[in-house]
Write an enzyme that holds these catalytic residues in place. Sequence first.
Site: not given
Length: 476
Positions: A370, A389
């Site tokens: 992301h 992440c």
Amino acid sequence: MWSTKGRWQAAGDSLARFIRSSKLFGLFPEDYHDTSIHAIRQQFITDSLNKGARMDAALWAKADIMLTDAFLRMGKEVKLGRLPKDSISQRSDTDVSIGFLQKQYEAITSGNSLRKLLLALEPSHPGYTMLKQGIQKFLSGFDTTLFTVVPARKDTAFRQAIQKRLYEGGYISFINVPADSGQLAEAVKKFQKEKNITVDGKVGVGTIRMLNSSDKDKFVRIAISLDKYKHLPDKLPSKFIWVNAASNTLYVYENGDMKFTSKVITGKPLTRTPVLNSQISEIVTYPQWLPPASIIKKEILPAVKKNPGYLTKRGFSLVDSKGEEVDPFTVDWSQYSKSIPFRVVQGSGDANALGIIKFVFANKYAVYLHDTNQRYLFGNSYRSLSHGCVRVQEWRKLVNYILQNDSLISGGRNFTRIDSLNQWLAAKKKISVPVRNKIPVYIRYITCEGNANGISFFEDVYAEDIQLGEKYFAGK
């Protein structure tokens, strides 16, 4: 196979020479009886009167057995490495079979080149090839110096040891007079700059680890890294995304060529980015973020117990099982210690932790690729900073590549989707875009990579290679 009638066969000579130079394959000659085989060969060579050693049938037999053992072990370790079975890649051949060994034996007895035979067993991943190509240059400058070991800061010998180690490496010019804090900090900065780690003049755990890393240790890391590539399938997809959580870099490969790279931010040591295989199946613009249970337990719950206003300050909403928003000041937080009966949601927007775009792929860890609302962190040399992440700096290149690749399955008639996505981003709309032509993504942790200048080494922030080295390469 290796000798006959008191003479070496070509295959025996070739194998003995190959064992001696096997470090070029990330192997250790001592694992293949190098010293013993070489000593026997020297006995035969120097026995010019064709007596003694050259007439010793037991010695020839011993050499034959060691060469055969070396050949079979080398074939196994060139193909599959020395690390334990890998459950992530799920290779179907994590053990070598009798059939595999028989095939290699038949190939060498048929006169096939030993080098070509072993080369055919190696991984085809571009990263493996580049790393292996850098070994020769690394070995040519191999430093056998035994530097002073720097203990932990709390050790009474720390200050003296750190100055001595910096002096040995040429980072400080004197040893007989104790250096002051400023002089030590400047010397440490020189070392940190040379090793491409955070330059702050502080001797933290990572800097001590690098100071204590010798070329001998680095070669073990090369061997471990090569073996990690051997856990991959023999045949990789024509297009795939590769994330190295050690170098904090994303690579996009197509037909063996690197299309582009991007800096990434990966997990902190306590919340490491997991190793996984998956496929990107969805792109979401202006996504919401639902912190996973681990973050709620370790960070959010302790914070709201001190101050329920923490959620509003961070842009979070509290939602119950009916989908209705709950005022955090009305909740008795003292009754919860591990989990809560609410969803914590951070709404979409420029301040969202996921940034303005998210790449979704199935995995059990609740991690994504992301964007981020902390883009300034891409300027850091140390980028192991996330909860697990992977934050992607060049997310726009990645989304364009994925959508262009997706359009290929409709004959090129779908390129307008990139324009549509740009419009959704401009309007700050939360839109989910399914990816039909899914692109595989591999996330790995490999602490050294080959490049045009040789080999780059990265800090082992998860201490994974240290553990693997101690368990599988002890004494090397």
